[in-house]
Write a protein that holds these residues in place. Sequence first.
Motif, mmCIF file in Angstrom:
data_model
loop_
_atom_site.group_PDB
_atom_site.id
_atom_site.type_symbol
_atom_site.label_atom_id
_atom_site.label_comp_id
_atom_site.label_asym_id
_atom_site.label_seq_id
_atom_site.Cartn_x
_atom_site.Cartn_y
_atom_site.Cartn_z
ATOM 1 N N GLY A 39 3.734 -0.501 -9.933
ATOM 2 C CA GLY A 39 3.311 -0.811 -11.287
ATOM 3 C C GLY A 39 2.134 -1.752 -11.366
ATOM 4 O O GLY A 39 1.750 -2.152 -12.461
ATOM 5 N N ASP A 40 1.545 -2.084 -10.235
ATOM 6 C CA ASP A 40 0.436 -3.036 -10.254
ATOM 7 C C ASP A 40 -0.873 -2.328 -10.560
ATOM 8 O O ASP A 40 -0.962 -1.099 -10.610
ATOM 9 C CB ASP A 40 0.350 -3.770 -8.913
ATOM 10 C CG ASP A 40 -0.061 -2.842 -7.793
ATOM 11 O OD1 ASP A 40 -1.145 -3.043 -7.232
ATOM 12 O OD2 ASP A 40 0.688 -1.897 -7.489
ATOM 13 N N LEU A 41 -1.929 -3.111 -10.744
ATOM 14 C CA LEU A 41 -3.238 -2.570 -11.124
ATOM 15 C C LEU A 41 -3.781 -1.587 -10.105
ATOM 16 O O LEU A 41 -4.255 -0.504 -10.460
ATOM 17 C CB LEU A 41 -4.228 -3.726 -11.313
ATOM 18 C CG LEU A 41 -5.689 -3.332 -11.563
ATOM 19 C CD1 LEU A 41 -5.826 -2.531 -12.844
ATOM 20 C CD2 LEU A 41 -6.581 -4.561 -11.600
ATOM 21 N N VAL A 42 -3.729 -1.934 -8.817
ATOM 22 C CA VAL A 42 -4.336 -1.081 -7.792
ATOM 23 C C VAL A 42 -3.617 0.259 -7.711
ATOM 24 O O VAL A 42 -4.246 1.317 -7.577
ATOM 25 C CB VAL A 42 -4.335 -1.791 -6.427
ATOM 26 C CG1 VAL A 42 -5.119 -0.971 -5.405
ATOM 27 C CG2 VAL A 42 -4.937 -3.186 -6.538
ATOM 28 N N SER A 43 -2.282 0.234 -7.817
ATOM 29 C CA SER A 43 -1.519 1.490 -7.808
ATOM 30 C C SER A 43 -1.896 2.367 -8.990
ATOM 31 O O SER A 43 -2.021 3.594 -8.865
ATOM 32 C CB SER A 43 -0.021 1.194 -7.842
ATOM 33 O OG SER A 43 0.386 0.508 -6.681
ATOM 34 N N GLN A 44 -2.088 1.747 -10.149
ATOM 35 C CA GLN A 44 -2.452 2.523 -11.328
ATOM 36 C C GLN A 44 -3.858 3.116 -11.204
ATOM 37 O O GLN A 44 -4.107 4.243 -11.654
ATOM 38 C CB GLN A 44 -2.357 1.640 -12.574
ATOM 39 C CG GLN A 44 -0.932 1.229 -12.907
ATOM 40 C CD GLN A 44 -0.858 0.400 -14.162
ATOM 41 O OE1 GLN A 44 -1.374 0.787 -15.213
ATOM 42 N NE2 GLN A 44 -0.225 -0.758 -14.065
ATOM 43 N N GLN A 48 -4.631 7.130 -11.394
ATOM 44 C CA GLN A 48 -5.602 7.692 -12.326
ATOM 45 C C GLN A 48 -6.760 8.397 -11.616
ATOM 46 O O GLN A 48 -7.642 8.961 -12.269
ATOM 47 C CB GLN A 48 -6.162 6.579 -13.217
ATOM 48 C CG GLN A 48 -5.149 5.944 -14.147
ATOM 49 C CD GLN A 48 -4.641 6.919 -15.190
ATOM 50 O OE1 GLN A 48 -5.409 7.718 -15.723
ATOM 51 N NE2 GLN A 48 -3.349 6.864 -15.483
ATOM 52 N N GLY A 49 -6.751 8.358 -10.279
ATOM 53 C CA GLY A 49 -7.809 9.014 -9.524
ATOM 54 C C GLY A 49 -9.108 8.233 -9.466
ATOM 55 O O GLY A 49 -10.139 8.765 -9.018
ATOM 56 N N ILE A 50 -9.100 6.976 -9.884
ATOM 57 C CA ILE A 50 -10.321 6.162 -9.855
ATOM 58 C C ILE A 50 -10.634 5.727 -8.430
ATOM 59 O O ILE A 50 -11.805 5.627 -8.043
ATOM 60 C CB ILE A 50 -10.163 4.951 -10.795
ATOM 61 C CG1 ILE A 50 -9.962 5.441 -12.234
ATOM 62 C CG2 ILE A 50 -11.369 4.017 -10.715
ATOM 63 C CD1 ILE A 50 -9.659 4.339 -13.220
ATOM 64 N N ILE A 51 -9.591 5.431 -7.650
ATOM 65 C CA ILE A 51 -9.752 5.141 -6.227
ATOM 66 C C ILE A 51 -8.829 6.075 -5.454
ATOM 67 O O ILE A 51 -7.844 6.587 -6.005
ATOM 68 C CB ILE A 51 -9.440 3.662 -5.887
ATOM 69 C CG1 ILE A 51 -8.002 3.309 -6.288
ATOM 70 C CG2 ILE A 51 -10.436 2.739 -6.561
ATOM 71 C CD1 ILE A 51 -7.586 1.892 -5.907
#
Length: 237
Positions: A39-44, A48-51
């Motif tokens: 649920g953290d920022l990097v996982s999100q 979302q396919g951003i990284i």
Amino acid sequence: MIRCCVRACSCGYDQEGGQEAGKKLVEADGVLGIGRGTGDLVSQLKQQGIITDNIFGHCLGVHGGGFLFFGGDRVPSAGVTWVPMAQNVGSHYSPGAATLNLNVQLEYPVGVTLEGSSLTKVDDDALAECWEENEPIQFVDDVKSKFKPLELTFGHGANQATMEIPPENYIVVTKTGKVCLGILNGSQIGLDRLNLIGGNTMQNYIMIYDNERARIGWARASCYEMPGLEPLIGSRL
């Protein structure tokens, strides 16, 4: 040798998890919500396919400035030392306890002033081990040559790794013009036999938190220029 507790990444405050549809949300840490879980920022960002990789890192300059990055594109291809993430620290990132090698300690060993040295052992409210010169010390650069690097050793056997800490990363100059050892005696702050080393030890290192492989890495860097391609998501500090 002494044992030290090193927290590699922590930001501000804890955002407590809650219950949603019968499932416990994973705790995230800090203003940015960076933590170990789903649920953290990097996982999100990955969801979302951003990284493409659940990896983030930072680099803090010893004279200020630096950068924060997300994704694996900016991880150096060589020169990185890796250690496994400690698994018993909740949502925090840490390489775990380390051994501080005092054999490469100081030109003036902790708690001892050598005869004829320009530094004199004094008391200071800021930290436990402090020294002064005849004139107030203004900058770490003015006295760093009088100290030697320290070494932190993590793990053991095949997983053992060493981080060298230059003097400018473990001494601090106080507002009263003294130079102090920036390592806290754990017995004085409720950590029993552990000693606490702060984030200043990571200055001029690129620090990498690789959630894909559950490891933490570091490499010496200037921290004034972000490596890799032009960042999709990046932040200057």
